[in-house]
Design an enzyme around this catalytic site. Structure first.
Site, PDB file in Angstrom:
ATOM      1  N   ARG A  41       0.870  -1.184   0.000  1.00 23.74           N
ATOM      2  CA  ARG A  41       0.000   0.000   0.000  1.00 23.74           C
ATOM      3  C   ARG A  41       0.901   1.226   0.000  1.00 23.74           C
ATOM      4  O   ARG A  41       1.382   1.666   1.043  1.00 23.74           O
ATOM      5  CB  ARG A  41      -0.906   0.001   1.231  1.00 23.74           C
ATOM      6  CG  ARG A  41      -1.868   1.191   1.289  1.00 23.74           C
ATOM      7  CD  ARG A  41      -2.668   1.138   2.594  1.00 23.74           C
ATOM      8  NE  ARG A  41      -3.713   2.134   2.629  1.00 23.74           N
ATOM      9  CZ  ARG A  41      -3.574   3.363   3.138  1.00 23.74           C
ATOM     10  NH1 ARG A  41      -2.402   3.752   3.641  1.00 23.74           N
ATOM     11  NH2 ARG A  41      -4.581   4.221   3.138  1.00 23.74           N
ATOM     12  N   SER A 110     -12.266  -3.635   3.347  1.00 21.33           N
ATOM     13  CA  SER A 110     -12.319  -2.812   4.556  1.00 21.33           C
ATOM     14  C   SER A 110     -13.771  -2.579   4.956  1.00 21.33           C
ATOM     15  O   SER A 110     -14.610  -2.293   4.093  1.00 21.33           O
ATOM     16  CB  SER A 110     -11.647  -1.453   4.318  1.00 21.33           C
ATOM     17  OG  SER A 110     -10.266  -1.613   4.099  1.00 21.33           O
ATOM     18  N   LYS A 139      -3.949   6.081   8.000  1.00 23.29           N
ATOM     19  CA  LYS A 139      -5.106   5.825   7.137  1.00 23.29           C
ATOM     20  C   LYS A 139      -6.111   6.955   7.300  1.00 23.29           C
ATOM     21  O   LYS A 139      -7.148   6.817   7.926  1.00 23.29           O
ATOM     22  CB  LYS A 139      -5.729   4.464   7.455  1.00 23.29           C
ATOM     23  CG  LYS A 139      -4.839   3.291   7.051  1.00 23.29           C
ATOM     24  CD  LYS A 139      -5.507   1.963   7.261  1.00 23.29           C
ATOM     25  CE  LYS A 139      -6.525   1.603   6.206  1.00 23.29           C
ATOM     26  NZ  LYS A 139      -5.943   1.308   4.893  1.00 23.29           N
TER      27      LYS A 139
END
Length: 209
Positions: A41, A110, A139
């Site tokens: 990521r 998610s 995040k």
């Protein structure tokens, strides 16, 4: 069900590395010391660079027989033959991703609520990334922290593995695992450490208790 273990799920972020620590060396050190799943990521980089990093990380993950997951980018996942993808609520729907990826690839979704988790399972997800459990600076695209009580509700609502995401550290890992989840997802707790191997072993020890 695919054979994978989400107990210590590392999500990369090169920007967190301490000066002098090589990104690929750091990832390999983490895998050697207990990481069970790896997700690439990396934000704000070109598709070309993302692809090149993915190629190298796939080889490292394969060396340790660790599933290699790509965040968001189904095209990159397919191009490097990654083991799967992880998608957020604003990404391509899970049902469509499944049609593109096929049945053998891992798809993680998610979820910040029971409804989102249940829908993801119904649409073909293989695991849920539940959170953010605690506030986290890594995040920013995730809303308010859901807390441990809601994490436990999500775990009880689905039959697929649930990995806790968002603000997980050594200090709270045991409390997180007490909710019944299958594992913890970490970024800074490993990537920002002075000693990657030690940080990983410490987390492994914490959740094993």
């Amino acid at each position: 069900m695919k054979d994978f273990d989400v107990s210590i799920y590392l999500v990369t972020d090169r920007n967190l590395l301490k000066a002098g620590i090589d990104f690929y060396d750091a990832v390999e050190e983490a895998l050697k010391n207990g990481v069970t799943m790896l997700q690439l990521r990396e934000k704000d980089i070109s598709s070309k660079e993302f692809y090149e990093i993915a190629v190298r990380l796939k080889d490292i993950a394969a060396k340790y027989s660790i599933p290699f997951i790509i965040n968001d980018r189904i095209d990159i996942a397919l191009s490097v033959d990654a083991d799967g993808v992880h998608l957020g609520q604003e990404d391509l729907p899970c049902s469509i991703a499944r049609k593109i990826m096929g049945d053998k690839k891992i798809i993680g979704i998610s979820a910040g609520s029971v409804d989102e988790a249940v829908k993801a399972e119904r649409d073909g997800a293989d695991y849920i990334g539940a959170g953010a459990v605690f506030y986290t600076g890594t995040k920013k695209d995730i809303g308010e922290a859901i807390g441990l009580l809601n994490l436990e509700k999500i775990k009880k609502a689905v039959n697929i593995p649930v990995v806790a995401i968002g603000g997980i550290k050594y200090s709270n890992a045991q409390d997180v695992m007490k909710t019944g989840v299958d594992g913890i997802s970490v970024v800074s707790e490993i990537m920002a450490s002075d000693d990657i191997g030690f940080a990983t072993r410490r987390l492994k020890d914490a959740i094993s208790k």
